[in-house]
Scaffold this active site. Structure first.
Site: not given
Ligand SMILES: CC(C)(COP(=O)(O)OP(=O)(O)OC[C@H]1O[C@@H](n2cnc3c(N)ncnc32)[C@H](O)[C@@H]1OP(=O)(O)O)[C@@H](O)C(=O)NCCC(=O)NCCS
Length: 188
Positions: A154
């Site tokens: 986010y």
């Molecule tokens: C939260 C959730 C939906 C995010 O989806 P995801 O596919 O894991 O997320 P992404 O890979 O797109 O992004 C997450 C990470 O990659 C980073 N990232 C990915 N692409 C990026 C880009 N182009 N530039 C910068 N950062 C990036 C994000 O900032 C983040 O950083 P981190 O790995 O250090 O935490 C997932 O992790 C999830 O389901 N978590 C458990 C349930 C949950 O918490 N749901 C949300 C409740 S509000």
């Protein structure tokens, strides 16, 4: 890891709600006992104006789901936001304007094992790219140092604080309520 990211029609969402809720339960590590109730709630949510859903699919397996809809004064969630804003000193003029024109990101989840590979980011872009609202708002459980994928995602999309340590009625947990202007300024 290159999933197909695509919008789901309301009938597709409704029919597939059990599978989509399973992704949510696995991602949040919730008890499966909530499954039937959540299926019912998710199907009801799909009737809200502005409802939009996006799925991530790899090899015919749903690995991610995100959905939301237009915020409305009729929704419990908006009443909670208004209470939160009042408690922190009353909404500013800008916040009053926003509260009438936002897209609520209700859920975004990626199956464990597929997290941290950019799927959430792609789903958020797809979900929000056609939203007619001026802002998107979501809530996420507070966690120390914002150290989870949700906060990182986010923040990297441009979401900032609207409320912190907020407690929704009926839930003991503290939540952050985050907001971003639309369209998203941060590219894929
Ligand atoms: C939260 C959730 C939906 C995010 O989806 P995801 O596919 O894991 O997320 P992404 O890979 O797109 O992004 C997450 C990470 O990659 C980073 N990232 C990915 N692409 C990026 C880009 N182009 N530039 C910068 N950062 C990036 C994000 O900032 C983040 O950083 P981190 O790995 O250090 O935490 C997932 O992790 C999830 O389901 N978590 C458990 C349930 C949950 O918490 N749901 C949300 C409740 S509000």
């Amino acid at each position: 890891m290159s999933p197909i990211i695509r919008k789901l029609s309301i009938p597709e969402f409704t029919i597939n709600a059990p599978v989509l809720v399973d992704v949510y339960i696995d991602a949040m590590n919730y008890d499966k006992a909530i499954r039937d109730t959540r299926i019912e709630v998710w199907r009801r949510n799909s009737q809200n104006p502005g409802f939009t859903a996006v799925a991530a699919v790899i090899d015919d397996q749903v690995v991610g789901i995100a959905y939301g809809f237009n915020g409305s004064p009729d929704h419990w969630w908006q009443h909670q936001l208004r209470r939160g804003l009042r408690q922190q000193g009353g909404p500013t003029e800008e916040e009053i304007h926003i509260i009438y024109d936002y897209f609520e990101v209700a859920e975004v989840h990626v199956q464990p094992g597929f997290q941290g590979h950019g799927i959430g980011r792609k789903m958020m872009h797809e979900l929000l790219k056609d939203a007619a609202s001026s802002h998107a708002i979501l809530s996420t459980p507070e966690i120390d140092e914002e150290a989870n994928h949700a906060f990182s995602l986010y923040r990297s999309l441009g979401f900032s604080d609207l409320l912190r340590d907020f407690r929704f009625d009926g839930d003991q947990r503290a939540f952050a309520v985050l907001i971003t202007p639309l369209p998203l300024q941060h590219s894929l």
